[in-house]
Design a protein around this motif. Structure first.
Motif, PDB file in Angstrom:
ATOM      1  N   TRP A   1       1.516  13.587   0.847  1.00 57.16           N
ATOM      2  CA  TRP A   1       1.308  12.203   0.404  1.00 57.16           C
ATOM      3  C   TRP A   1       2.043  11.195   1.297  1.00 57.16           C
ATOM      4  CZ3 TRP A   1       5.449   9.188  -0.870  1.00 57.16           C
ATOM      5  CH2 TRP A   1       6.657   9.826  -1.137  1.00 57.16           C
ATOM      6  N   ALA A   2       3.201  11.582   1.824  1.00 59.77           N
ATOM      7  CA  ALA A   2       3.982  10.643   2.647  1.00 59.77           C
ATOM      8  C   ALA A   2       3.239  10.264   3.935  1.00 59.77           C
ATOM      9  CB  ALA A   2       5.353  11.224   2.963  1.00 59.77           C
TER      10      ALA A   2
ATOM     11  N   GLY B   1       0.815  -1.211   0.000  1.00 59.31           N
ATOM     12  CA  GLY B   1       0.000   0.000   0.000  1.00 59.31           C
ATOM     13  C   GLY B   1       0.846   1.257   0.000  1.00 59.31           C
ATOM     14  N   PHE B   2       1.902   1.261   0.803  1.00 59.30           N
ATOM     15  CA  PHE B   2       2.790   2.422   0.879  1.00 59.30           C
ATOM     16  C   PHE B   2       3.479   2.659  -0.468  1.00 59.30           C
ATOM     17  CE2 PHE B   2       6.798   4.549   1.639  1.00 59.30           C
ATOM     18  CZ  PHE B   2       6.461   5.542   2.548  1.00 59.30           C
ATOM     19  N   ILE B   3       3.996   1.586  -1.075  1.00 56.74           N
ATOM     20  CA  ILE B   3       4.687   1.705  -2.365  1.00 56.74           C
ATOM     21  C   ILE B   3       3.719   2.183  -3.445  1.00 56.74           C
ATOM     22  CG2 ILE B   3       5.836   0.392  -4.191  1.00 56.74           C
ATOM     23  CD1 ILE B   3       7.071  -1.345  -2.009  1.00 56.74           C
ATOM     24  N   ARG B   4       2.498   1.661  -3.398  1.00 57.38           N
ATOM     25  CA  ARG B   4       1.510   2.044  -4.418  1.00 57.38           C
ATOM     26  C   ARG B   4       1.245   3.543  -4.377  1.00 57.38           C
ATOM     27  NH1 ARG B   4      -3.403   4.775  -5.346  1.00 57.38           N
ATOM     28  NH2 ARG B   4      -4.640   3.684  -6.926  1.00 57.38           N
ATOM     29  N   ILE B   5       1.045   4.107  -3.184  1.00 56.79           N
ATOM     30  CA  ILE B   5       0.789   5.547  -3.056  1.00 56.79           C
ATOM     31  C   ILE B   5       2.018   6.337  -3.491  1.00 56.79           C
ATOM     32  CG2 ILE B   5       0.325   7.403  -1.406  1.00 56.79           C
ATOM     33  CD1 ILE B   5      -1.364   5.406   0.181  1.00 56.79           C
ATOM     34  N   SER B   6       3.194   5.871  -3.108  1.00 55.22           N
ATOM     35  CA  SER B   6       4.436   6.572  -3.442  1.00 55.22           C
ATOM     36  C   SER B   6       4.648   6.635  -4.946  1.00 55.22           C
ATOM     37  CB  SER B   6       5.627   5.875  -2.774  1.00 55.22           C
ATOM     38  OG  SER B   6       5.461   5.836  -1.369  1.00 55.22           O
ATOM     39  N   ILE B   7       4.477   5.498  -5.617  1.00 52.67           N
ATOM     40  CA  ILE B   7       4.690   5.466  -7.072  1.00 52.67           C
ATOM     41  C   ILE B   7       3.620   6.270  -7.790  1.00 52.67           C
ATOM     42  CG2 ILE B   7       4.710   3.946  -9.094  1.00 52.67           C
ATOM     43  CD1 ILE B   7       5.982   1.790  -7.348  1.00 52.67           C
ATOM     44  N   TRP B   8       2.373   6.104  -7.352  1.00 55.28           N
ATOM     45  CA  TRP B   8       1.255   6.811  -8.002  1.00 55.28           C
ATOM     46  C   TRP B   8       1.463   8.331  -7.921  1.00 55.28           C
ATOM     47  CZ3 TRP B   8      -1.925   3.778 -10.671  1.00 55.28           C
ATOM     48  CH2 TRP B   8      -3.089   4.341 -11.223  1.00 55.28           C
ATOM     49  N   GLN B   9       1.973   8.767  -6.774  1.00 59.92           N
ATOM     50  CA  GLN B   9       2.162  10.200  -6.562  1.00 59.92           C
ATOM     51  C   GLN B   9       3.166  10.789  -7.559  1.00 59.92           C
ATOM     52  OE1 GLN B   9       0.565  12.276  -4.746  1.00 59.92           O
ATOM     53  NE2 GLN B   9       1.884  14.107  -4.948  1.00 59.92           N
ATOM     54  N   GLN B  10       4.136   9.980  -7.990  1.00 61.57           N
ATOM     55  CA  GLN B  10       5.151  10.476  -8.916  1.00 61.57           C
ATOM     56  C   GLN B  10       4.589  10.731 -10.314  1.00 61.57           C
ATOM     57  OE1 GLN B  10       7.987  11.219  -7.350  1.00 61.57           O
ATOM     58  NE2 GLN B  10       6.979  10.288  -5.561  1.00 61.57           N
ATOM     59  N   PHE B  11       3.563   9.957 -10.692  1.00 63.30           N
ATOM     60  CA  PHE B  11       2.994  10.092 -12.030  1.00 63.30           C
ATOM     61  C   PHE B  11       1.708  10.936 -12.022  1.00 63.30           C
ATOM     62  CE2 PHE B  11       5.501   6.202 -12.113  1.00 63.30           C
ATOM     63  CZ  PHE B  11       6.255   6.376 -13.264  1.00 63.30           C
ATOM     64  N   ILE B  12       0.869  10.718 -11.007  1.00 62.45           N
ATOM     65  CA  ILE B  12      -0.390  11.473 -10.900  1.00 62.45           C
ATOM     66  C   ILE B  12      -0.462  12.020  -9.487  1.00 62.45           C
ATOM     67  CG2 ILE B  12      -2.899  11.427 -11.222  1.00 62.45           C
ATOM     68  CD1 ILE B  12      -2.553   8.859 -12.822  1.00 62.45           C
ATOM     69  N   PRO B  13      -0.007  13.205  -9.261  1.00 61.16           N
ATOM     70  CA  PRO B  13       0.069  13.758  -7.902  1.00 61.16           C
ATOM     71  C   PRO B  13      -1.288  14.172  -7.340  1.00 61.16           C
ATOM     72  CG  PRO B  13       0.812  15.381  -9.508  1.00 61.16           C
ATOM     73  CD  PRO B  13       0.549  14.125 -10.280  1.00 61.16           C
ATOM     74  N   ILE B  14      -2.106  13.164  -7.024  1.00 61.39           N
ATOM     75  CA  ILE B  14      -3.453  13.456  -6.535  1.00 61.39           C
ATOM     76  C   ILE B  14      -3.521  13.525  -5.013  1.00 61.39           C
ATOM     77  CG2 ILE B  14      -4.561  12.406  -8.551  1.00 61.39           C
ATOM     78  CD1 ILE B  14      -5.087   9.924  -6.853  1.00 61.39           C
TER      79      ILE B  14
ATOM     80  N   ILE C   1       0.097  10.328   4.376  1.00 60.02           N
ATOM     81  CA  ILE C   1      -1.063   9.530   3.938  1.00 60.02           C
ATOM     82  C   ILE C   1      -0.622   8.090   3.676  1.00 60.02           C
ATOM     83  CG2 ILE C   1      -2.735   9.199   2.076  1.00 60.02           C
ATOM     84  CD1 ILE C   1      -2.828  12.268   1.796  1.00 60.02           C
ATOM     85  N   ALA C   2       0.547   7.944   3.033  1.00 65.15           N
ATOM     86  CA  ALA C   2       1.057   6.598   2.758  1.00 65.15           C
ATOM     87  C   ALA C   2       1.355   5.846   4.052  1.00 65.15           C
ATOM     88  CB  ALA C   2       2.317   6.691   1.896  1.00 65.15           C
ATOM     89  N   PHE C   3       1.955   6.554   5.027  1.00 58.56           N
ATOM     90  CA  PHE C   3       2.210   5.914   6.318  1.00 58.56           C
ATOM     91  C   PHE C   3       0.892   5.543   7.017  1.00 58.56           C
ATOM     92  CE2 PHE C   3       6.540   7.810   6.128  1.00 58.56           C
ATOM     93  CZ  PHE C   3       7.256   6.663   6.446  1.00 58.56           C
ATOM     94  N   THR C   4      -0.116   6.397   6.880  1.00 54.88           N
ATOM     95  CA  THR C   4      -1.431   6.107   7.475  1.00 54.88           C
ATOM     96  C   THR C   4      -2.021   4.824   6.898  1.00 54.88           C
ATOM     97  OG1 THR C   4      -1.913   8.447   7.871  1.00 54.88           O
ATOM     98  CG2 THR C   4      -3.798   6.941   7.736  1.00 54.88           C
ATOM     99  N   VAL C   5      -2.008   4.724   5.574  1.00 54.73           N
ATOM    100  CA  VAL C   5      -2.583   3.534   4.912  1.00 54.73           C
ATOM    101  C   VAL C   5      -1.765   2.291   5.249  1.00 54.73           C
ATOM    102  CG1 VAL C   5      -3.058   2.453   2.683  1.00 54.73           C
ATOM    103  CG2 VAL C   5      -3.618   4.860   3.053  1.00 54.73           C
ATOM    104  N   GLY C   6      -0.445   2.405   5.170  1.00 56.76           N
ATOM    105  CA  GLY C   6       0.412   1.251   5.459  1.00 56.76           C
ATOM    106  C   GLY C   6       0.263   0.761   6.881  1.00 56.76           C
ATOM    107  N   SER C   7       0.281   1.678   7.849  1.00 57.17           N
ATOM    108  CA  SER C   7       0.140   1.290   9.256  1.00 57.17           C
ATOM    109  C   SER C   7      -1.249   0.730   9.536  1.00 57.17           C
ATOM    110  CB  SER C   7       0.406   2.507  10.152  1.00 57.17           C
ATOM    111  OG  SER C   7       1.693   3.029   9.939  1.00 57.17           O
ATOM    112  N   SER C   8      -2.277   1.328   8.909  1.00 56.71           N
ATOM    113  CA  SER C   8      -3.647   0.856   9.110  1.00 56.71           C
ATOM    114  C   SER C   8      -3.821  -0.564   8.610  1.00 56.71           C
ATOM    115  CB  SER C   8      -4.637   1.789   8.397  1.00 56.71           C
ATOM    116  OG  SER C   8      -4.584   3.089   8.938  1.00 56.71           O
ATOM    117  N   LEU C   9      -3.168  -0.866   7.477  1.00 61.24           N
ATOM    118  CA  LEU C   9      -3.266  -2.228   6.941  1.00 61.24           C
ATOM    119  C   LEU C   9      -2.649  -3.237   7.895  1.00 61.24           C
ATOM    120  CD1 LEU C   9      -2.538  -1.563   3.166  1.00 61.24           C
ATOM    121  CD2 LEU C   9      -4.621  -2.572   4.115  1.00 61.24           C
ATOM    122  N   VAL C  10      -1.512  -2.880   8.498  1.00 59.21           N
ATOM    123  CA  VAL C  10      -0.907  -3.784   9.485  1.00 59.21           C
ATOM    124  C   VAL C  10      -1.866  -4.003  10.642  1.00 59.21           C
ATOM    125  CG1 VAL C  10       0.988  -4.127  11.117  1.00 59.21           C
ATOM    126  CG2 VAL C  10       1.437  -3.094   8.877  1.00 59.21           C
ATOM    127  N   GLY C  11      -2.428  -2.904  11.173  1.00 61.44           N
ATOM    128  CA  GLY C  11      -3.331  -3.011  12.326  1.00 61.44           C
ATOM    129  C   GLY C  11      -4.607  -3.751  12.019  1.00 61.44           C
TER     130      GLY C  11
END
Length: 461
Positions: free
Chosen positions: A392-393, A374-387, A395-405
């Motif tokens: 973004w970082a 999840g973290f990598i997906r947000i990071s890569i996506w941000q480089q091509f489509i900065p939505i 947000i990526a940590f939020t999604v990645g940590s939430s998935l673990v929890g």
């Protein structure tokens, strides 16, 4: 012209049935394997009772017992009374009880009257045991001997009484009070000298079932001891009958079907799917569906609670389906694995701590894999489509940590809930995958927004 040997059994039957030659039909049916005759009945429902009526009575009983219940009921309703009586009296006591126990009371009462006095007494005795107990499955037809008998006398007893028994692979030793002392395989007698007494062959390592034991318990005993048949005793160790592996295989199939249905979020079906009335099928499904729906409504309540956070950071809403589905999937995986392991006796409630430790580590590892993806997906996506904006970082940590929890919580919930239900005396299968998924959906949102508040406070929140 096609040679009759090259024709299928179905084609040969279709040709014979048009001739109405009862003798030829009987000879043809008696020449077929029991399984092939059962297939003919299933493929030709208009002739099912005619096929049974034209079989020799022993083969008719052997075929009847492997048919499904709706077909059995249909056949009995079409047969003349004398033929029904002949068929029911020929059935082994356990097979007859298995058929009769599912009939409406008024039909059961009429069929009981058709039995011979001795068979009626046996049947009523078996029906008197609790439903799903070993007593309902046992047959009173078995060979028993006394410890003072010689091997030569044992073989005389076998020749005299074994004709109507279901198996003679095992011979049972009792005392003068009828209490079970041992069970000996027939090869022990074959290899012994004729004048050897039974007590010289006994090792008294007998394994027996109680008539009131649950059928599922009997299934486990058979599996652990590699037996074809086991004796059934009462509370005073008096030998009442035996139960054979073929009956246990039916039990295992029924238990498996029930567990699969419960794990799918419905009540267990007591009839084949296509035979069950639509209204009854509706009642079986609607209860749990309503419970799960009400549970999912709590998801909306949780989202209403975090409405302000979603309004401030609408990007968080994009990942809600991802978070809750991951938690639900991990919970469903864990519950399925644990329920199956409990069903086959691999784990018990007493081993809950070992299960917890394993699932704790599994949940962390599984969650970490998904979190990293999840973290990598947000990071890569941000480089091509900065939505995701400048933050973004976090947000990526939020999604990645939430998935673990969430995955960790789903795994622990899915593994512990079946064991808790078992401890409380309920069927673990009712902690079905949909139920666990619903539970994790609600709590997963709380975990997700808690991490969001931690990483995004002062930034987007």
């Amino acid at each position: 012209m096609e040679n009759i040997e090259e024709q299928s059994i179905q084609e040969q039957f279709e040709q014979l049935i048009t001739t109405e030659d009862k003798l030829a039909i009987r000879e043809f049916l008696d020449d077929q394997n029991i399984a092939d005759v059962a297939d003919l009945i299933n493929e030709n429902p208009d002739y099912e009772s005619q096929i049974i009526a034209n079989l020799s009575i022993h083969r008719a009983a052997s075929t009847f017992k492997i048919l499904d219940f709706p077909t059995q009921k249909s056949i009995v309703s079409q047969l003349p009374s004398f033929k029904t009586a002949e068929l029911l009296n020929e059935l082994q006591a356990d097979d007859r009880t298995d058929f009769l126990e599912d009939l409406p009371k008024e039909v059961l009462r009429d069929l009981i009257k058709l039995l011979d006095p001795e068979e009626r007494l046996i049947t009523l005795s078996l029906l008197g045991y609790p439903e799903d107990s070993v007593g309902r499955l046992m047959t009173p037809d078995y060979v028993y001997v006394y410890e003072h008998n010689t091997v030569e006398e044992v073989f005389q007893i076998i020749r005299k009484f074994a004709k109507n028994t279901e198996t003679i692979d095992v011979i049972y030793v009792i005392n003068d009070q009828g209490q079970l002392m041992d069970d000996l395989r027939i090869k022990e007698f074959i290899l012994a000298a004729p004048d050897t007494q039974v007590n010289e062959l006994m090792d008294e390592r007998v394994i027996a079932l109680n008539a009131n034991d649950d059928q599922e318990h009997a299934n486990q005993i058979f599996k652990m001891n590699n037996r074809y048949a086991l004796p059934v005793v009462d509370d005073n160790n008096v030998l009442l009958g035996i139960i054979t592996i073929d009956d246990i295989l039916w039990v295992a199939t029924e238990e498996f079907s029930e567990d699969m249905q419960k794990m799918g979020g419905t009540e267990a079906l007591d009839e084949p799917y296509l035979e069950m009335p639509l209204l009854k099928l509706f009642r079986k499904r609607v209860g749990w569906l309503v419970v799960l729906f009400i549970g999912e409504m709590l998801t909306a309540t949780v989202m209403r609670y975090f409405e302000d956070e979603i309004a401030k950071a609408t990007v968080l809403a994009l990942f809600i389906p991802l978070i809750i589905s991951s938690g639900g999937n991990s919970g469903s995986q864990a519950s399925t694995l644990i329920i199956q392991a409990m069903a086959v006796g691999e784990i018990t409630v007493e081993k809950w701590w070992r299960v917890l430790r394993r699932e704790l580590l599994s949940g962390i590892m599984l969650g970490a894999v998904l979190g990293i993806i999840g973290f990598i997906r947000i990071s890569i996506w941000q480089q091509f489509i900065p939505i995701y904006g400048e933050h973004w970082a976090p947000i990526a940590f939020t999604v990645g940590s939430s998935l673990v929890g969430v995955v960790l919580w789903g795994t622990l919930s899915g593994s512990m809930l079946p064991m808790l239900l078992k401890k409380l005396g309920f069927d673990p299968a009712v902690s079905s995958a949909p139920f666990v998924a619903t539970l994790v959906d609600v709590t997963g949102l709380i975990i997700y927004f808690s991490f969001a508040y931690m990483f995004l406070k002062g930034l987007l929140l």
